[in-house]
Design a protein around this motif. Structure first.
Motif, short mmCIF file in Angstrom:
data_model
loop_
_atom_site.label_atom_id
_atom_site.label_comp_id
_atom_site.label_asym_id
_atom_site.label_seq_id
_atom_site.Cartn_x
_atom_site.Cartn_y
_atom_site.Cartn_z
N HIS A 191 -50.15 36.60 -15.40
CA HIS A 191 -49.14 37.16 -14.50
C HIS A 191 -48.98 38.64 -14.79
O HIS A 191 -49.55 39.16 -15.76
CB HIS A 191 -47.81 36.41 -14.63
N HIS A 197 -46.34 40.60 -15.60
CA HIS A 197 -45.37 41.22 -16.52
C HIS A 197 -46.12 42.17 -17.46
O HIS A 197 -47.26 41.90 -17.85
CB HIS A 197 -44.65 40.15 -17.35
N ASP A 219 -46.14 42.87 -20.49
CA ASP A 219 -46.67 42.49 -21.80
C ASP A 219 -47.99 41.73 -21.70
O ASP A 219 -48.63 41.43 -22.72
CB ASP A 219 -45.64 41.68 -22.62
N HIS A 220 -48.43 41.44 -20.46
CA HIS A 220 -49.69 40.70 -20.27
C HIS A 220 -50.71 41.47 -19.44
O HIS A 220 -51.85 41.04 -19.29
CB HIS A 220 -49.41 39.36 -19.55
N HIS A 279 -42.39 30.41 -14.39
CA HIS A 279 -42.22 31.75 -14.93
C HIS A 279 -42.28 32.75 -13.78
O HIS A 279 -43.04 32.54 -12.84
CB HIS A 279 -43.34 32.04 -15.94
N ASP A 328 -47.23 32.44 -19.92
CA ASP A 328 -45.82 32.18 -20.20
C ASP A 328 -45.38 31.04 -19.30
O ASP A 328 -45.79 30.96 -18.16
CB ASP A 328 -44.97 33.41 -19.88
N HIS A 348 -39.04 30.44 -20.02
CA HIS A 348 -39.70 30.56 -21.32
C HIS A 348 -39.35 29.33 -22.15
O HIS A 348 -38.27 28.75 -21.98
CB HIS A 348 -39.23 31.80 -22.09
ZN LIG Z 1 -43.87 37.00 -18.52
#
Ligand SMILES: [Zn+2]
Ligand SMILES: [Zn+2]
Length: 234
Positions: A42, A44, A46-47, A115, A138, A173
């Protein structure tokens, strides 16, 4: 030390491109030039640090290999918006949940995650060499359609979202409670066995627990606590 989460399978199949990827590669002696397929869960931040992808092409690199990138429409559109002249358009694949993809001797299935409601997110099942891994991050508690799709598989390894740590899992989460409950349900449904390796990952400082404290709570359930640089033989 907790850098942002991703996975590398057999040198050539990468799941997610967190902003820490380059540092992780230097730290762990990983040759990212061997990666041929990148699966995005996805978008976001952080990914999905897509600016790093610029390093594949001139003027930064001149003999970059073909890299196939799989992701939902948000992920692929984001690449094309950031790099309007992306030189390998034929290697960008827009996928949805519940597709099967074959790459380099691996079969990969996409599952819908719980998520990022405004865009959606994918989890992945990867099978290669007769071994099957579920990359379940996630996600909060898996949606019913994911549970139904999982019934086709018997997992050798399962990596689960434990962002919340000791705090109860949320809708988007997981936490210690949902990781344990997920393992119990998989054992009941036969998608996992006593030999299946379970790993909790994607920890937030908000969960309030150090690595050892997570281990105290998860090891009685035979669940491993991930750490940076962890290598898992499946
Ligand atoms: Zn995420
Ligand atoms: Zn995340």
């Amino acid at each position: 030390m907790r850098t942002r989460s991703g996975a590398l399978i057999d040198d050539d199949l990468k799941i997610d491109l967190p902003p820490d990827t380059y540092m992780q590669a230097l730290r762990d002696g990983v040759e990212l030039s061997k990666v041929r397929s990148l699966f995005i869960t996805h978008t976001h931040a952080d990914h999905y640090y897509l600016h790093e992808l610029a390093m594949l092409f001139p003027p930064f690199a001149h003999d970059g290999p073909a890299l196939r990138i799989f992701g939902d429409r948000w992920a692929i559109e984001g690449i094309l918006q950031t790099f309007p002249n992306w030189p390998q358009r034929e290697n960008l694949y827009t996928i949805e949940a519940y597709q099967k993809i074959e790459v380099d001797g691996a079969e990969v299935w996409s599952l819908r995650a719980a998520h990022y409601p405004s865009r959606g997110a994918l989890n992945y099942v990867v099978r290669r060499g007769g071994r099957t891994l579920l990359y379940g991050m996630d996600s909060g508690w898996f949606p019913d359609d994911s549970w139904a799709a999982q019934k086709e598989f018997r997992f050798d390894a399962v990596i689960l979202d434990c962002t919340h740590g000791a705090i109860p899992a949320g809708a988007y989460h997981g936490g210690i409670d949902s990781v344990i409950a997920t393992k119990e349900r998989m054992l009941q449904e036969g998608t996992a066995t006593e030999d299946t390796v379970f790993v909790a990952n994607h920890f937030s400082h908000n969960g309030g627990l150090l690595h050892e404290e997570l281990e105290e709570r998860l090891s009685p359930h035979d669940i491993l606590v991930a750490y940076d640089g962890m290598v898992l033989e499946v």
